[in-house]
Design an enzyme around this catalytic site. Sequence first.
Site, PDB file in Angstrom:
ATOM      1  N   CYS A 388      43.572  37.988  42.473  1.00  0.00           N
ATOM      2  CA  CYS A 388      44.719  38.208  41.581  1.00  0.00           C
ATOM      3  C   CYS A 388      44.836  39.699  41.252  1.00  0.00           C
ATOM      4  O   CYS A 388      45.279  40.475  42.089  1.00  0.00           O
ATOM      5  CB  CYS A 388      44.608  37.317  40.337  1.00  0.00           C
ATOM      6  SG  CYS A 388      46.217  36.974  39.622  1.00  0.00           S
ATOM      7  N   HIS A 514      43.825  32.016  42.515  1.00  0.00           N
ATOM      8  CA  HIS A 514      42.446  31.966  41.995  1.00  0.00           C
ATOM      9  C   HIS A 514      41.634  30.904  42.728  1.00  0.00           C
ATOM     10  O   HIS A 514      41.544  29.761  42.257  1.00  0.00           O
ATOM     11  CB  HIS A 514      42.471  31.667  40.490  1.00  0.00           C
ATOM     12  CG  HIS A 514      42.974  32.794  39.664  1.00  0.00           C
ATOM     13  ND1 HIS A 514      42.147  33.789  39.181  1.00  0.00           N
ATOM     14  CD2 HIS A 514      44.227  33.116  39.263  1.00  0.00           C
ATOM     15  CE1 HIS A 514      42.862  34.667  38.501  1.00  0.00           C
ATOM     16  NE2 HIS A 514      44.130  34.284  38.535  1.00  0.00           N
ATOM     17  N   GLU A 516      38.540  30.553  42.859  1.00  0.00           N
ATOM     18  CA  GLU A 516      37.319  30.155  42.135  1.00  0.00           C
ATOM     19  C   GLU A 516      37.475  28.815  41.421  1.00  0.00           C
ATOM     20  O   GLU A 516      36.485  28.138  41.149  1.00  0.00           O
ATOM     21  CB  GLU A 516      36.888  31.252  41.149  1.00  0.00           C
ATOM     22  CG  GLU A 516      37.785  31.477  39.932  1.00  0.00           C
ATOM     23  CD  GLU A 516      38.934  32.459  40.163  1.00  0.00           C
ATOM     24  OE1 GLU A 516      39.340  32.628  41.334  1.00  0.00           O
ATOM     25  OE2 GLU A 516      39.437  33.036  39.179  1.00  0.00           O
TER      26      GLU A 516
END
Length: 539
Positions: A388, A514, A516
């Site tokens: 990001c 994202h 993650e």
Amino acid sequence: MSKGQHVTRHIFVTGGVVSSLGKGLTSASLALLLKRRGYRIRMQKLDPYLNVDPGTMSPYQHGEVYVTVDGAETDLDLGHYERFTGIPCTRVSNFTSGRIYGSVIAKERAGGYLGKTVQVIPHITDAIKEAIHAIDGDDVDIAITEIGGTVGDIESLPFLEAIRQYRQDIGRQNGLFVHLTLVPFLKAAGEMKTKPSQQSVGVLRSLGIFPDILICRCEQTLDQEHRDKLALFCGVDRNKVIEEKDVDFSIYEVPLALSRQDVDVFILEMLGLHVHRVDMADWHAMLDAMRAPAHGAVEIAVVGKYISLRDSYKSVYEALTHGGIANGVQVRVRMVESEDVESAGAAAKLAGVQGILVPGGFGDRGIEGMIQTAQYARENRIPYFGICLGMQCATIEFARHVCKLADANSTEFDPATQHPVIDLMEEQRGLTEKGANMRLGACPCRLRAGTLARKAYGRDDISERHRHRYEFNNSFQETLTAKGLVIGGVCEQRNLVEVIELPDHPWFVGCQFHPEFQSTPLDAHPLFRDFIGAALKKR
Ligand code: GLN
């Protein structure tokens, strides 16, 4: 509250004595064990604070904001829920007092209470019960609701009253109260102390909640004498006083520690559900791989602007660990404050690492340090992963130093730049409110053939979660790609660049989304896996 014949059982998890006891981890661990016993689980967290959601809070206040597939900005505990269980959370997986009160007040303004006095009981508690009911359903065997905050807080009272009522409504046999408490060890006295737990259970009982299971966080082994004492004073069966001792090296040990004490068996028995066999072999194997990594360790620098609080990048650190598990290597994280890169220089802060990750963030503090970090990684051929904001900084760096657009920037940091390579998304223009209006949640992305991203995922079409206002400015696409920047993936529906890469570099990937949030210990996210793989090669 059953629909047809099916009855969803409910488990309510409260916390006592102090905050940060790991209620989220404990709830996630219970969910994992019950799922592995063959039950369909759904989870949620009720947070007593007054913000409508954590989206507007500083990471220093709240830690990471976890984004669900359907675009809710939620508490980071939901990250534990998804990582442990693989069960996706949604908008109904997190409610705050602000959201509950907001809905009640909106209904009152709309005349929805037909002249009645609107009160905490029953109107707020009814709204809380509706929120709990939202995770109930024919496709759910067991719903787990974690109550944020600590028993005794003024703010959490309506939530405790609501769960007391909820269990009564569904029938006592269909609900359970689990209380997580702290049993401290007093060095000076040389012994463990049960009094704080007795008092916290005392408060719960005064509210009509009698815990069925007491889970005790402690640093030392909870011996029989203390278990007996807790059972007696807290009114809990002796075998339902469960120890949750600090784990040696990984949070992923917690479910196994709990299952060794049969907590999942007790829960199923109390809820009148069959105790199926459980198979945790893959979980054991994952922990074994973590304990004895076949290929030693790699060091990864995470260069961020909220570094001093570990919780700010919770999912990033977890996903790095997962990437390590997938490569048989331990990931050591060097946490670097991006402002320190500005003052000391990139080389001083980053020399010796095998990979560099720049995570997400907002506002201009520390941005130049992140841009210098991206430059250092590019020039020194160190694997780089920009997420990001980290992707945006890598784009700015490339524009400035490779394309020679000296003032290139994001309009977030320099609204007057002549070269806004990162710019506000069209839909964001004119928005004045701050809550829940970024580009949020899962969006499709098509990966381009021959890219690092395509190779990592092994497929063309992916879906990843977003949380941002700014984007790659397509009017600079030609300038940047002419100098070698590769567009790795695009949201074709909206023509948004989602992935950038550099060729002639060991591994340099920036993504606007994202990743993650979708990584789990049993199934590392492909980008984290390949990033750590590249770091391992670098070593
Ligand atoms: N501040 C940037 C934006 O809004 C990046 C956001 C992020 O990293 N999550 O686009």
